[in-house]
Design an enzyme around this catalytic site. Structure first.
Site, PDB file in Angstrom:
ATOM      1  N   ASN A   9       0.863  -1.181   0.000  1.00 18.20           N
ATOM      2  CA  ASN A   9       0.000   0.000   0.000  1.00 18.20           C
ATOM      3  C   ASN A   9       0.900   1.231   0.000  1.00 18.20           C
ATOM      4  OD1 ASN A   9      -1.889   2.008   0.412  1.00 18.20           O
ATOM      5  ND2 ASN A   9      -2.326   1.439   2.528  1.00 18.20           N
ATOM      6  N   TRP A  10       0.997   1.891  -1.149  1.00 20.07           N
ATOM      7  CA  TRP A  10       1.905   3.034  -1.280  1.00 20.07           C
ATOM      8  C   TRP A  10       1.355   4.295  -0.620  1.00 20.07           C
ATOM      9  CZ3 TRP A  10       4.013   2.968  -7.018  1.00 20.07           C
ATOM     10  CH2 TRP A  10       4.648   1.740  -7.254  1.00 20.07           C
ATOM     11  N   LYS A  11       0.063   4.272  -0.269  1.00 17.67           N
ATOM     12  CA  LYS A  11      -0.574   5.448   0.334  1.00 17.67           C
ATOM     13  C   LYS A  11      -0.371   6.670  -0.582  1.00 17.67           C
ATOM     14  CE  LYS A  11      -0.174   3.265   4.803  1.00 17.67           C
ATOM     15  NZ  LYS A  11       0.015   3.398   6.256  1.00 17.67           N
ATOM     16  N   HIS A  95      -9.425   1.071   5.162  1.00 17.23           N
ATOM     17  CA  HIS A  95      -8.154   1.220   5.870  1.00 17.23           C
ATOM     18  C   HIS A  95      -8.346   2.155   7.061  1.00 17.23           C
ATOM     19  CE1 HIS A  95      -3.979   2.334   6.688  1.00 17.23           C
ATOM     20  NE2 HIS A  95      -3.636   1.230   6.051  1.00 17.23           N
ATOM     21  N   GLU A 167      -5.138  -4.976  10.810  1.00 15.25           N
ATOM     22  CA  GLU A 167      -4.118  -3.963  11.055  1.00 15.25           C
ATOM     23  C   GLU A 167      -4.379  -3.291  12.402  1.00 15.25           C
ATOM     24  OE1 GLU A 167      -2.228  -2.176   7.206  1.00 15.25           O
ATOM     25  OE2 GLU A 167      -4.236  -1.384   7.450  1.00 15.25           O
ATOM     26  N   GLY A 173       2.789   2.234  10.943  1.00 13.12           N
ATOM     27  CA  GLY A 173       3.742   3.321  10.776  1.00 13.12           C
ATOM     28  C   GLY A 173       4.449   3.749  12.040  1.00 13.12           C
ATOM     29  N   SER A 213       3.514  -2.182  10.444  1.00 15.26           N
ATOM     30  CA  SER A 213       4.973  -2.192  10.587  1.00 15.26           C
ATOM     31  C   SER A 213       5.583  -3.543  10.225  1.00 15.26           C
ATOM     32  CB  SER A 213       5.386  -1.770  11.999  1.00 15.26           C
ATOM     33  OG  SER A 213       5.014  -0.419  12.249  1.00 15.26           O
ATOM     34  N   GLY A 234       2.934  -1.183   4.341  1.00 15.42           N
ATOM     35  CA  GLY A 234       2.950   0.246   4.063  1.00 15.42           C
ATOM     36  C   GLY A 234       4.332   0.729   3.696  1.00 15.42           C
ATOM     37  N   GLY A 235       5.025   1.357   4.658  1.00 20.21           N
ATOM     38  CA  GLY A 235       6.305   2.002   4.382  1.00 20.21           C
ATOM     39  C   GLY A 235       7.330   1.118   3.722  1.00 20.21           C
TER      40      GLY A 235
END
Length: 250
Positions: A9-11, A95, A167, A173, A213, A234-235
């Site tokens: 998920n690049w957000k 989300h 999640e 994050g 994370s 995510g990140g």
């Protein structure tokens, strides 16, 4: 046997040049996968540019959100069929950032889930508790409530086309991760609730991802748990080397 699904998920990150470079690196490396599926969910603005680059590769394309209507006066929104036409096969729904910043409710997510399935998209329905809910012992009841609301009215056949992403909001994050044992316990509870909503065979077929994370140094232990069937990343999905290592969990 459930096939693990590793989704990035690049957000709200990356323009065209950065996005192209990332998917080219991923598709060049991930050519030998036979027992797992890979997905990237870039911003809407990149879907048209990345779809032709991913066509015929092992990396599928998904979106981060959608509207439940097919068309209409919904300024700023994207319809399910628009995503299909761009080559998307998945869409993330509910989300925690959508719930937190845009007030999305289980009822709204439910409408979107029905619309996604009706248009041939696989919804990744996100559930998860905030830290105060976990600390007060309410995590399971919160997640079960989100599941029931978000999946209301779906048949067993439809549920088999849904992916669930657990999640814990406090882990997204932050660098904090649920322990593998805690994550497994919640995944098992989610699967039990899916069985209650349909039947055990359906519950056993549904992919349940963990998100929060996920990194190269913790993915192996998470993926070793019997009810964790993948990750919503995510990140770490923004760096090719990190995401490739996650996809190639052992």
């Amino acid at each position: 046997m459930r096939r693990p699904l590793l989704a990035g998920n690049w957000k709200m990150h990356y323009g065209v040049s950065e996005g192209v470079a990332l998917v080219e690196a991923l598709s060049a490396d991930l050519t030998d996968l036979t027992d797992r599926d890979v997905l990237v969910c870039p911003p809407f603005t990149l879907l048209g540019s990345l779809a032709p680059l991913l066509d015929g590769t092992a990396v599928a394309l998904g979106a981060q959100n959608m509207h439940y209507e097919a068309k209409g006066a919904y300024t700023g929104e994207i319809a399910p069929q628009m995503l299909k036409e761009l080559g998307c096969s998945y869409v993330i729904l509910g989300h925690s950032e959508r719930r937190q910043y845009f007030g999305e409710t289980d009822a709204l997510i439910n409408r979107k889930a029905h619309a996604a399935l009706a248009n041939g998209l696989k919804p990744i329905v996100c559930v998860g508790e905030v830290k105060a809910e976990r600390d007060s012992g309410q995590a399971e009841s919160v997640v079960v409530g989100q599941l029931r609301g978000s999946l209301a009215g779906l048949s067993a056949e439809q549920l088999r086309g849904v992916v669930i992403a657990y999640e814990p909001v406090w882990a997204i994050g932050t660098g904090d991760t649920a322990t593998p044992a805690d994550a497994q316990a919640m995944h098992a509870r989610i699967r039990a609730e899916l069985a209650a909503l349909s039947d055990q065979a359906t519950a056993d077929a549904v992919i349940i991802q963990y998100g929060g994370s996920v990194k190269p140094d913790n993915v192996d232990e998470l993926m070793a748990q019997p009810d964790i069937d993948g990750a919503l990343v995510g990140g770490a999905s923004l760096k090719a080397a990190d995401f490739i290592r996650i996809v190639r969990f052992k």
